[in-house]
Write an enzyme that holds these catalytic residues in place. Structure first.
Site, PDB file in Angstrom:
ATOM      1  N   GLU A 132       1.027  -1.309   0.087  1.00  0.00           N
ATOM      2  CA  GLU A 132       0.325  -0.319   0.188  1.00  0.00           C
ATOM      3  C   GLU A 132       1.012   1.613   0.469  1.00  0.00           C
ATOM      4  O   GLU A 132       1.039   2.169  -0.180  1.00  0.00           O
ATOM      5  CB  GLU A 132      -0.889  -0.264   1.471  1.00  0.00           C
ATOM      6  N   THR A 185      -6.200   7.412  -4.895  1.00  0.00           N
ATOM      7  CA  THR A 185      -5.349   7.277  -3.358  1.00  0.00           C
ATOM      8  C   THR A 185      -4.441   8.415  -3.901  1.00  0.00           C
ATOM      9  O   THR A 185      -4.640   9.059  -2.560  1.00  0.00           O
ATOM     10  CB  THR A 185      -5.807   5.582  -3.045  1.00  0.00           C
TER      11      THR A 185
HETATM   12  N1  HSE Z   1      -7.545   5.645   4.795  1.00  0.00           N
HETATM   13  C1  HSE Z   1      -7.027   5.809   3.487  1.00  0.00           C
HETATM   14  C2  HSE Z   1      -7.197   7.407   3.381  1.00  0.00           C
HETATM   15  C3  HSE Z   1      -7.599   4.618   2.962  1.00  0.00           C
HETATM   16  O1  HSE Z   1      -8.388   7.815   3.432  1.00  0.00           O
HETATM   17  O2  HSE Z   1      -6.454   8.048   2.337  1.00  0.00           O
HETATM   18  C4  HSE Z   1      -7.213   4.850   1.816  1.00  0.00           C
HETATM   19  O3  HSE Z   1      -8.311   4.058   0.628  1.00  0.00           O
END
Ligand code: HSE
Length: 310
Positions: A132, A185
């Site tokens: 990730e 993201t």
């Molecule tokens: N917590 C992360 C964000 C999750 O909000 O960027 C990404 O899927």
């Protein structure tokens, strides 16, 4: 040398859940990715990627979430073999329901099985979180933790890493609506502030604490009141067309609460399965997008288990 094929399912997850940015996550029953793999003499080779959005997914293992996570498991286990991997995406990339997280968790979990299950569940989560970090622009485990462990997860601390798992209430239904827009993201994290005002921290602390209490006691109405976010979603709302209207539509069709899933664009609605119909909520959001000329896929689902062998 080539070994037997092993296949795992890695579920979609919804993260943040209001006040728990990078902390809260829930595993969903559907949709999910399927990762298949077998031992080879050496190296990691990805020979097939299929499913929605697969044309945007790199085959090079060092740029692929499955490949990076699997390599980390092999490294930790000091494995003396390689892997051939096949990926069948059920979760489109850039969706906000943990597409890269499912691939990372599935890759780590599969490699963990092929290595003889020597790692702890937390180590499997950390191997997936490494992927990730490489692919989404930040070390966050709020998708990979529920994807590996199942249920509602709370990352108590990143350093040292500690994750808590809580069984969500049985009657908690989940509607996922995915409008036809891609939100990477990395970009969705880039719009966030590096600091939040003290009053926002206080507001999040109250809601985060009460969400955990509500999940543990099965108080669905309190869950609805506790999913609140004044720090993150407002900064991201412009990335998802009609977000606020879609949330209002879901609420007026019986949702307990409706909010941005992870980094977006998915819109998540919680509802009480014992008294409401998730199909109506899903149809209301789908119709809203359709009226505005946009496609929107929906899933009427529930909380689920983590990665599993199939
Ligand atoms: N917590 C992360 C964000 C999750 O909000 O960027 C990404 O899927």
């Amino acid at each position: 040398m080539t070994g037997e094929w092993v296949k795992v399912a890695a579920p979609a997850t919804t993260s943040n859940i209001g006040a728990g940015f990078d902390v809260f996550g829930i595993a969903l029953k559907e949709p999910y990715d399927i990762i298949e793999g077998r031992k080879t003499d050496s190296g990691i080779k990805i020979t097939e990627v299929t499913g929605p959005g697969s044309d945007s997914i790199p085959l090079e293992p060092e740029r692929n979430s499955v490949g990076i996570a699997a390599a980390e498991v092999l490294r930790r286990c000091k494995a003396d073999f390689g892997l051939e991997l096949k990926i069948k995406k059920g979760i489109r990339p850039c969706s906000g329901i943990g597409s890269s997280g499912a691939s990372a968790a599935g890759g780590a979990y599969l490699a963990h099985i092929l290595c003889g299950e020597k790692l702890s569940p937390t180590e499997v989560v950390l191997c997936a979180a490494k992927a990730e970090d490489s692919t989404s622009g930040g070390f966050h485990a709020d998708n990979v933790a529920p994807c590996v462990l199942g249920g509602f997860t709370v990352i108590r601390s990143y350093e040292p890493f500690e994750v808590i798992t809580i069984e969500p209430p049985k009657d908690l239904g989940v509607v996922v609506a995915m409008p036809d827009v891609l939100v990477p993201t990395r970009e969705s994290r880039a719009v966030l502030p590096s600091e939040v005002p003290l009053k926002d921290m206080v507001y999040h602390l109250g809601n985060a604490s009460s969400l955990v209490y509500a999940m543990m006691t099965g108080d669905l109405k309190l869950i609805g009141r506790s999913v609140k976010d004044v720090a993150i979603e407002p900064r991201r709302a412009h990335l998802v067309p009609h977000l606020k209207d879609a949330e209002s539509e879901a609420m007026s069709h019986g949702a307990l609460v409706s909010f941005l899933g992870g980094s977006g664009p998915c819109i998540i609605s919680f509802y009480d399965k014992s008294s409401h119909n998730g199909d109506n909520i899903a149809a209301s959001v789908k119709d809203l997008y359709s009226d505005r000329g946009m496609k929107c896929d929906t899933w009427v689902t529930e909380c689920g288990s983590g990665c599993r062998r199939i």
